[in-house]
Motif scaffolding. Structure first.
Motif, PDB file in Angstrom:
ATOM      1  N   ALA A 217     -12.475 -22.563  17.844  1.00 23.25           N
ATOM      2  CA  ALA A 217     -11.711 -23.793  18.084  1.00 23.25           C
ATOM      3  C   ALA A 217     -11.692 -24.138  19.567  1.00 23.25           C
ATOM      4  O   ALA A 217     -11.774 -25.320  19.948  1.00 23.25           O
ATOM      5  CB  ALA A 217     -10.293 -23.643  17.546  1.00 23.25           C
ATOM      6  N   LEU A 218     -11.602 -23.137  20.423  1.00 19.89           N
ATOM      7  CA  LEU A 218     -11.561 -23.386  21.859  1.00 19.89           C
ATOM      8  C   LEU A 218     -12.919 -23.845  22.385  1.00 19.89           C
ATOM      9  O   LEU A 218     -12.984 -24.589  23.367  1.00 19.89           O
ATOM     10  CB  LEU A 218     -11.104 -22.124  22.593  1.00 19.89           C
ATOM     11  N   VAL A 219     -13.984 -23.409  21.757  1.00 21.10           N
ATOM     12  CA  VAL A 219     -15.314 -23.884  22.134  1.00 21.10           C
ATOM     13  C   VAL A 219     -15.522 -25.325  21.684  1.00 21.10           C
ATOM     14  O   VAL A 219     -16.051 -26.158  22.434  1.00 21.10           O
ATOM     15  CB  VAL A 219     -16.410 -22.978  21.535  1.00 21.10           C
TER      16      VAL A 219
ATOM     17  N   ALA B 225      -6.162 -28.098  16.447  1.00 22.59           N
ATOM     18  CA  ALA B 225      -7.242 -27.529  15.639  1.00 22.59           C
ATOM     19  C   ALA B 225      -6.736 -26.943  14.332  1.00 22.59           C
ATOM     20  O   ALA B 225      -7.525 -26.420  13.544  1.00 22.59           O
ATOM     21  CB  ALA B 225      -7.976 -26.453  16.442  1.00 22.59           C
ATOM     22  N   GLY B 226      -5.421 -27.026  14.096  1.00 26.40           N
ATOM     23  CA  GLY B 226      -4.869 -26.568  12.823  1.00 26.40           C
ATOM     24  C   GLY B 226      -4.317 -25.162  12.831  1.00 26.40           C
ATOM     25  O   GLY B 226      -3.999 -24.610  11.771  1.00 26.40           O
ATOM     26  N   PHE B 227      -4.171 -24.556  14.011  1.00 24.95           N
ATOM     27  CA  PHE B 227      -3.623 -23.212  14.121  1.00 24.95           C
ATOM     28  C   PHE B 227      -2.151 -23.279  14.538  1.00 24.95           C
ATOM     29  O   PHE B 227      -1.678 -24.292  15.049  1.00 24.95           O
ATOM     30  CB  PHE B 227      -4.396 -22.393  15.155  1.00 24.95           C
ATOM     31  N   ARG B 228      -1.485 -22.174  14.363  1.00 19.74           N
ATOM     32  CA  ARG B 228      -0.097 -22.056  14.809  1.00 19.74           C
ATOM     33  C   ARG B 228      -0.032 -21.005  15.906  1.00 19.74           C
ATOM     34  O   ARG B 228      -0.081 -19.813  15.642  1.00 19.74           O
ATOM     35  CB  ARG B 228       0.808 -21.666  13.638  1.00 19.74           C
ATOM     36  N   LEU B 229       0.054 -21.477  17.134  1.00 15.94           N
ATOM     37  CA  LEU B 229       0.126 -20.587  18.286  1.00 15.94           C
ATOM     38  C   LEU B 229       1.462 -20.817  18.980  1.00 15.94           C
ATOM     39  O   LEU B 229       1.750 -21.936  19.417  1.00 15.94           O
ATOM     40  CB  LEU B 229      -1.022 -20.858  19.259  1.00 15.94           C
ATOM     41  N   GLU B 230       2.253 -19.773  19.068  1.00 15.05           N
ATOM     42  CA  GLU B 230       3.588 -19.907  19.634  1.00 15.05           C
ATOM     43  C   GLU B 230       3.744 -19.010  20.857  1.00 15.05           C
ATOM     44  O   GLU B 230       3.553 -17.792  20.765  1.00 15.05           O
ATOM     45  CB  GLU B 230       4.648 -19.542  18.591  1.00 15.05           C
ATOM     46  N   PRO B 231       4.066 -19.588  22.019  1.00 19.24           N
ATOM     47  CA  PRO B 231       4.333 -18.768  23.206  1.00 19.24           C
ATOM     48  C   PRO B 231       5.497 -17.816  22.952  1.00 19.24           C
ATOM     49  O   PRO B 231       6.493 -18.194  22.346  1.00 19.24           O
ATOM     50  CB  PRO B 231       4.683 -19.803  24.280  1.00 19.24           C
TER      51      PRO B 231
ATOM     52  N   VAL C  94      -3.989 -27.547  22.356  1.00 16.94           N
ATOM     53  CA  VAL C  94      -5.361 -27.560  21.849  1.00 16.94           C
ATOM     54  C   VAL C  94      -5.450 -26.833  20.514  1.00 16.94           C
ATOM     55  O   VAL C  94      -6.059 -27.313  19.557  1.00 16.94           O
ATOM     56  CB  VAL C  94      -6.321 -26.920  22.880  1.00 16.94           C
ATOM     57  N   VAL C  95      -4.825 -25.669  20.449  1.00 17.80           N
ATOM     58  CA  VAL C  95      -4.901 -24.852  19.245  1.00 17.80           C
ATOM     59  C   VAL C  95      -4.164 -25.511  18.077  1.00 17.80           C
ATOM     60  O   VAL C  95      -4.622 -25.478  16.928  1.00 17.80           O
ATOM     61  CB  VAL C  95      -4.342 -23.440  19.537  1.00 17.80           C
ATOM     62  N   THR C  96      -3.044 -26.140  18.359  1.00 20.23           N
ATOM     63  CA  THR C  96      -2.295 -26.830  17.309  1.00 20.23           C
ATOM     64  C   THR C  96      -3.103 -27.984  16.737  1.00 20.23           C
ATOM     65  O   THR C  96      -3.130 -28.193  15.513  1.00 20.23           O
ATOM     66  CB  THR C  96      -0.948 -27.349  17.859  1.00 20.23           C
TER      67      THR C  96
END
Length: 245
Positions: free
Chosen positions: A208-210, A229-235, A225-227
């Motif tokens: 996704a980052l590429v 792309a359909g991901f769940r990334l939480e700091p 960016v990750v969100t």
């Protein structure tokens, strides 16, 4: 942005590139350590039983020792094509467009017991050496790589996303990097680290980052960016985040 990936035990066969030339690899300041490790691995391959012990291989895997013996003479492939396995299957670099492939070569770097740090497009031969091994002539790899890699990564201008696995994280601390943990979450909100599918999820995240044209410069930008792309990334802290799957 620079995304640090772990390598893989398995490697693709063959290649169409010229034999190993350390001067063609990224970060030539690492070449003195690389050259010593390549010599040590090739020399060890002359003693198959000793190689099997040092590399943690069975007799059925003696072909891996033969690969090491030919390390300086065998053809090369770009690093992202050479490494295989669960993470690289999920990354699927062979399906990138030309633009995405060029972006992958700029953004992705592979931690390596033999080469320290490789750019995604660096030409490498097939070989067998894991970060958890120790060559009789060199000893543990972390002691070799840390003095060379830490100064290199400390001055990196890029925003660094660290997806390395143990023991590759021991090769160099990257104080400014964002470290991503893959976790599951139960109905009570309790999180547990993922083990079995960890590599696959990291491969999908790297993909996704590429594929994104955005160039995040901090954790907040990475999460956006990750969100998208359909991901769940939480700091979870200033330099840590959970990829919830």
């Amino acid at each position: 942005m620079l995304v640090l990936l772990p390598p893989s035990e398995t490697k693709a066969e063959g290649g169409s590139g010229a034999p190993l030339d350390l001067d063609l690899l990224s970060h030539p300041e690492l070449n003195p350590v690389r050259d010593g490790l390549v010599d040590a691995l090739v020399d060890l391959a002359a003693d198959v039983p000793a190689s099997l012990v040092a590399l943690g291989l069975s007799e059925r895997q003696s072909g891996e020792v033969a690969r090491n013996a030919e390390l300086r003479r065998s053809p090369t492939l770009p690093a992202l094509a050479r490494y295989t396995g669960v993470l690289y299957d999920a990354l699927a670099p062979g399906s990138f467009t030309r633009v995405e492939r060029e972006r992958a070569f700029r953004r992705l770097a592979v931690a390596s017991a033999l080469f320290g740090l490789l750019g995604g497009g660096d030409p490498v031969p097939a070989y067998r050496l894991s970060g958890g091994s120790a060559l009789p002539a060199t000893g543990p790899f972390a002691a070799l790589w840390r003095p060379a890699l830490e100064p290199l990564l400390a001055v990196a201008d890029d925003f660094v996303v660290d997806l390395r696995s143990s023991p590759y994280t021991s090769f160099a601390r990257v104080p400014g990097a964002v470290v991503v943990r893959v976790v599951t979450e139960d109905e009570r909100g309790r999180r547990n680290a993922v083990s079995h599918f960890n590599k696959a999820h990291k491969g999908r995240l790297a993909r996704a980052l590429v594929r994104s044209r955005a160039e995040p410069a901090d954790l907040r930008g990475l999460a956006r960016v990750v969100t998208r792309a359909g991901f769940r990334l939480e700091p979870t802290g200033p330099r840590t985040a959970d990829l919830v799957v």
